[in-house]
Scaffold this motif. Structure first.
Motif, PDB file in Angstrom:
ATOM      1  N   GLU A 263      31.766  31.880  -9.998  1.00  0.00           N
ATOM      2  CA  GLU A 263      32.219  32.677  -8.850  1.00  0.00           C
ATOM      3  C   GLU A 263      32.035  31.945  -7.518  1.00  0.00           C
ATOM      4  O   GLU A 263      32.937  31.911  -6.687  1.00  0.00           O
ATOM      5  N   TYR A 264      30.839  31.365  -7.275  1.00  0.00           N
ATOM      6  CA  TYR A 264      30.589  30.648  -6.015  1.00  0.00           C
ATOM      7  C   TYR A 264      30.961  29.173  -6.144  1.00  0.00           C
ATOM      8  O   TYR A 264      31.622  28.624  -5.282  1.00  0.00           O
ATOM      9  N   ILE A 265      30.476  28.550  -7.205  1.00  0.00           N
ATOM     10  CA  ILE A 265      30.759  27.130  -7.464  1.00  0.00           C
ATOM     11  C   ILE A 265      30.715  26.896  -8.972  1.00  0.00           C
ATOM     12  O   ILE A 265      30.085  27.658  -9.700  1.00  0.00           O
ATOM     13  N   THR A 266      31.362  25.837  -9.446  1.00  0.00           N
ATOM     14  CA  THR A 266      31.241  25.480 -10.862  1.00  0.00           C
ATOM     15  C   THR A 266      30.197  24.384 -11.049  1.00  0.00           C
ATOM     16  O   THR A 266      29.682  24.209 -12.149  1.00  0.00           O
ATOM     17  N   ALA A 267      29.879  23.677  -9.978  1.00  0.00           N
ATOM     18  CA  ALA A 267      28.878  22.615 -10.073  1.00  0.00           C
ATOM     19  C   ALA A 267      28.329  22.288  -8.694  1.00  0.00           C
ATOM     20  O   ALA A 267      29.015  22.435  -7.688  1.00  0.00           O
ATOM     21  N   PHE A 268      27.063  21.880  -8.678  1.00  0.00           N
ATOM     22  CA  PHE A 268      26.453  21.332  -7.470  1.00  0.00           C
ATOM     23  C   PHE A 268      26.124  19.889  -7.823  1.00  0.00           C
ATOM     24  O   PHE A 268      25.264  19.639  -8.672  1.00  0.00           O
ATOM     25  N   PRO A 269      26.813  18.917  -7.240  1.00  0.00           N
ATOM     26  CA  PRO A 269      26.698  17.521  -7.682  1.00  0.00           C
ATOM     27  C   PRO A 269      25.306  16.925  -7.485  1.00  0.00           C
ATOM     28  O   PRO A 269      24.461  17.474  -6.796  1.00  0.00           O
ATOM     29  N   ARG A 270      25.130  15.762  -8.110  1.00  0.00           N
ATOM     30  CA  ARG A 270      23.843  15.055  -8.043  1.00  0.00           C
ATOM     31  C   ARG A 270      23.418  14.873  -6.594  1.00  0.00           C
ATOM     32  O   ARG A 270      24.211  14.455  -5.757  1.00  0.00           O
ATOM     33  N   HIS A 271      22.132  15.185  -6.339  1.00  0.00           N
ATOM     34  CA  HIS A 271      21.585  15.078  -4.988  1.00  0.00           C
ATOM     35  C   HIS A 271      20.064  15.078  -5.084  1.00  0.00           C
ATOM     36  O   HIS A 271      19.493  15.311  -6.148  1.00  0.00           O
ATOM     37  N   TRP A 272      19.430  14.813  -3.966  1.00  0.00           N
ATOM     38  CA  TRP A 272      17.968  14.930  -3.874  1.00  0.00           C
ATOM     39  C   TRP A 272      17.634  15.374  -2.460  1.00  0.00           C
ATOM     40  O   TRP A 272      18.446  15.284  -1.548  1.00  0.00           O
ATOM     41  N   HIS A 273      16.426  15.903  -2.301  1.00  0.00           N
ATOM     42  CA  HIS A 273      15.986  16.371  -0.981  1.00  0.00           C
ATOM     43  C   HIS A 273      14.471  16.315  -0.898  1.00  0.00           C
ATOM     44  O   HIS A 273      13.785  16.059  -1.890  1.00  0.00           O
ATOM     45  N   GLU A 274      13.982  16.546   0.298  1.00  0.00           N
ATOM     46  CA  GLU A 274      12.538  16.482   0.567  1.00  0.00           C
ATOM     47  C   GLU A 274      11.779  17.671  -0.024  1.00  0.00           C
ATOM     48  O   GLU A 274      10.583  17.589  -0.259  1.00  0.00           O
ATOM     49  N   GLU A 275      12.481  18.783  -0.243  1.00  0.00           N
ATOM     50  CA  GLU A 275      11.823  20.004  -0.716  1.00  0.00           C
ATOM     51  C   GLU A 275      11.687  20.014  -2.236  1.00  0.00           C
ATOM     52  O   GLU A 275      12.444  19.354  -2.949  1.00  0.00           O
TER      53      GLU A 275
ATOM     54  N   VAL B 201      11.980  21.403  -9.828  1.00  0.00           N
ATOM     55  CA  VAL B 201      12.399  20.041  -9.494  1.00  0.00           C
ATOM     56  C   VAL B 201      11.519  19.559  -8.346  1.00  0.00           C
ATOM     57  O   VAL B 201      11.453  20.196  -7.297  1.00  0.00           O
ATOM     58  N   LEU B 202      10.856  18.445  -8.561  1.00  0.00           N
ATOM     59  CA  LEU B 202       9.965  17.904  -7.537  1.00  0.00           C
ATOM     60  C   LEU B 202      10.755  17.226  -6.420  1.00  0.00           C
ATOM     61  O   LEU B 202      11.907  16.822  -6.619  1.00  0.00           O
ATOM     62  N   PRO B 203      10.163  17.109  -5.237  1.00  0.00           N
ATOM     63  CA  PRO B 203      10.849  16.426  -4.135  1.00  0.00           C
ATOM     64  C   PRO B 203      11.293  15.020  -4.544  1.00  0.00           C
ATOM     65  O   PRO B 203      10.616  14.347  -5.321  1.00  0.00           O
ATOM     66  N   HIS B 204      12.448  14.611  -4.076  1.00  0.00           N
ATOM     67  CA  HIS B 204      13.027  13.283  -4.267  1.00  0.00           C
ATOM     68  C   HIS B 204      13.639  13.071  -5.647  1.00  0.00           C
ATOM     69  O   HIS B 204      14.162  11.993  -5.917  1.00  0.00           O
TER      70      HIS B 204
END
Length: 147
Positions: free
Chosen positions: A28-40, A70-73
Protein backbone atom coordinates in the motif's frame (compact mmCIF):
# COMPACT_ATOMS: atom_id res chain seq x y z
CA UNK A 1 29.08 0.32 -4.49
CA UNK A 2 30.32 3.13 -2.32
CA UNK A 3 28.61 2.72 1.07
CA UNK A 4 28.52 6.51 1.49
CA UNK A 5 25.89 6.60 -1.26
CA UNK A 6 23.62 4.36 0.86
CA UNK A 7 23.72 6.69 3.89
CA UNK A 8 20.24 7.83 4.91
CA UNK A 9 20.60 11.29 6.39
CA UNK A 10 16.98 11.98 7.35
CA UNK A 11 16.57 13.15 10.95
CA UNK A 12 14.24 10.78 12.79
CA UNK A 13 12.36 12.59 15.52
CA UNK A 14 14.05 15.83 16.52
CA UNK A 15 17.61 16.79 17.35
CA UNK A 16 16.56 17.12 21.00
CA UNK A 17 14.70 13.78 21.04
CA UNK A 18 15.95 11.46 18.26
CA UNK A 19 13.15 8.88 18.37
CA UNK A 20 10.47 8.17 15.78
CA UNK A 21 7.89 5.50 14.99
CA UNK A 22 6.68 4.90 11.44
CA UNK A 23 3.89 2.63 10.21
CA UNK A 24 4.68 0.75 7.01
CA UNK A 25 2.21 -1.06 4.79
CA UNK A 26 3.40 -3.20 1.91
CA UNK A 27 2.47 -2.77 -0.93
CA UNK A 28 0.00 0.00 0.00
CA UNK A 29 2.72 2.55 0.95
CA UNK A 30 5.77 0.99 -0.71
CA UNK A 31 6.83 -2.39 -2.10
CA UNK A 32 10.44 -1.98 -0.99
CA UNK A 33 12.76 0.28 0.96
CA UNK A 34 16.15 -0.06 -0.78
CA UNK A 35 19.49 -0.83 0.84
CA UNK A 36 20.59 1.94 3.19
CA UNK A 37 22.20 2.64 6.54
CA UNK A 38 21.87 5.34 9.18
CA UNK A 39 23.23 6.49 12.52
CA UNK A 40 20.16 5.27 14.44
CA UNK A 41 19.27 1.80 15.64
CA UNK A 42 16.10 0.49 14.01
CA UNK A 43 13.58 -1.93 15.39
CA UNK A 44 11.28 -3.47 12.77
CA UNK A 45 8.17 -5.10 14.25
CA UNK A 46 5.86 -7.02 11.89
CA UNK A 47 2.18 -6.90 12.89
CA UNK A 48 0.58 -8.60 9.86
CA UNK A 49 1.61 -10.53 6.76
CA UNK A 50 5.16 -11.46 5.81
CA UNK A 51 8.11 -9.23 5.03
CA UNK A 52 11.64 -9.77 3.73
CA UNK A 53 14.33 -7.89 5.64
CA UNK A 54 17.98 -8.10 4.65
CA UNK A 55 20.82 -6.99 6.92
CA UNK A 56 24.23 -6.87 5.25
CA UNK A 57 23.91 -9.99 3.06
CA UNK A 58 21.66 -12.09 5.32
CA UNK A 59 17.96 -12.33 4.44
CA UNK A 60 15.19 -12.86 7.00
CA UNK A 61 11.57 -13.73 6.28
CA UNK A 62 9.52 -12.18 9.07
CA UNK A 63 5.92 -12.83 10.05
CA UNK A 64 3.43 -11.41 12.55
CA UNK A 65 5.03 -10.79 15.94
CA UNK A 66 8.61 -11.05 14.62
CA UNK A 67 11.13 -8.33 15.42
CA UNK A 68 14.50 -7.49 13.92
CA UNK A 69 16.82 -5.01 15.60
CA UNK A 70 19.20 -3.38 13.14
CA UNK A 71 22.26 -1.79 14.71
CA UNK A 72 23.55 1.63 13.63
CA UNK A 73 25.59 1.62 10.39
CA UNK A 74 24.28 -1.80 9.26
CA UNK A 75 23.25 -1.85 5.61
CA UNK A 76 19.70 -3.16 5.40
CA UNK A 77 16.58 -3.22 3.22
CA UNK A 78 12.88 -4.07 3.50
CA UNK A 79 10.97 -5.78 0.69
CA UNK A 80 7.58 -7.27 0.04
CA UNK A 81 7.58 -11.06 0.47
CA UNK A 82 6.38 -12.33 -2.92
CA UNK A 83 2.96 -10.75 -3.44
CA UNK A 84 1.94 -10.72 0.23
CA UNK A 85 0.62 -7.68 2.03
CA UNK A 86 2.34 -6.78 5.27
CA UNK A 87 2.15 -4.20 8.03
CA UNK A 88 5.06 -3.26 10.26
CA UNK A 89 6.42 -0.56 12.53
CA UNK A 90 9.84 1.03 12.24
CA UNK A 91 11.09 2.37 15.56
CA UNK A 92 14.16 4.55 15.09
CA UNK A 93 16.31 5.81 17.95
CA UNK A 94 19.80 6.87 18.95
CA UNK A 95 21.40 4.46 21.41
CA UNK A 96 22.18 7.29 23.82
CA UNK A 97 18.44 7.50 24.60
CA UNK A 98 18.87 4.23 26.48
CA UNK A 99 21.08 5.98 29.01
CA UNK A 100 24.72 6.39 29.75
CA UNK A 101 25.10 4.33 32.88
CA UNK A 102 27.39 1.37 33.59
CA UNK A 103 25.07 -1.04 31.75
CA UNK A 104 25.11 1.09 28.61
CA UNK A 105 28.87 1.41 28.88
CA UNK A 106 29.30 -2.35 29.21
CA UNK A 107 26.64 -3.68 26.83
CA UNK A 108 25.90 -0.99 24.23
CA UNK A 109 29.12 0.94 23.75
CA UNK A 110 31.07 -2.04 22.30
CA UNK A 111 28.60 -2.13 19.40
CA UNK A 112 28.80 1.61 18.82
CA UNK A 113 32.60 1.58 18.79
CA UNK A 114 32.63 -1.58 16.62
CA UNK A 115 34.56 -3.57 19.23
CA UNK A 116 31.73 -6.10 18.89
CA UNK A 117 29.44 -6.66 15.96
CA UNK A 118 26.42 -8.68 14.93
CA UNK A 119 24.40 -8.45 11.72
CA UNK A 120 21.24 -7.84 13.69
CA UNK A 121 19.12 -9.36 16.42
CA UNK A 122 16.06 -11.32 15.31
CA UNK A 123 13.31 -12.24 17.76
CA UNK A 124 10.65 -14.52 16.33
CA UNK A 125 7.18 -14.78 17.80
CA UNK A 126 7.53 -18.58 18.06
CA UNK A 127 10.76 -20.52 18.12
CA UNK A 128 11.23 -24.18 17.17
CA UNK A 129 9.97 -25.32 20.60
CA UNK A 130 6.78 -23.26 20.39
CA UNK A 131 8.14 -20.78 22.94
CA UNK A 132 7.19 -17.15 22.37
CA UNK A 133 9.25 -14.46 24.15
CA UNK A 134 7.03 -11.79 22.59
CA UNK A 135 3.90 -13.50 23.93
CA UNK A 136 5.43 -13.51 27.43
CA UNK A 137 6.06 -9.77 27.18
CA UNK A 138 2.50 -9.17 25.94
CA UNK A 139 1.06 -11.17 28.87
CA UNK A 140 3.24 -9.25 31.35
CA UNK A 141 2.02 -5.93 29.91
CA UNK A 142 -1.61 -7.09 30.04
CA UNK A 143 -1.21 -8.14 33.70
CA UNK A 144 0.35 -4.77 34.52
CA UNK A 145 -2.45 -2.86 32.82
CA UNK A 146 -5.16 -4.90 34.57
CA UNK A 147 -3.75 -4.25 38.05
Amino acid sequence: MDERLLHETKIHGTVEFPFAVYLGRVPEYITAFPRHWHEEAELIYVTAGRLNVSVWVQNYLLGPGDIVIVLPHAIHAIEQAQSEKAEYYNIMFIFSLLGEDRLAEKYLKPFLTHEKNVNCIVITYYNDNGFSPIMLIEKKIQKTIMI
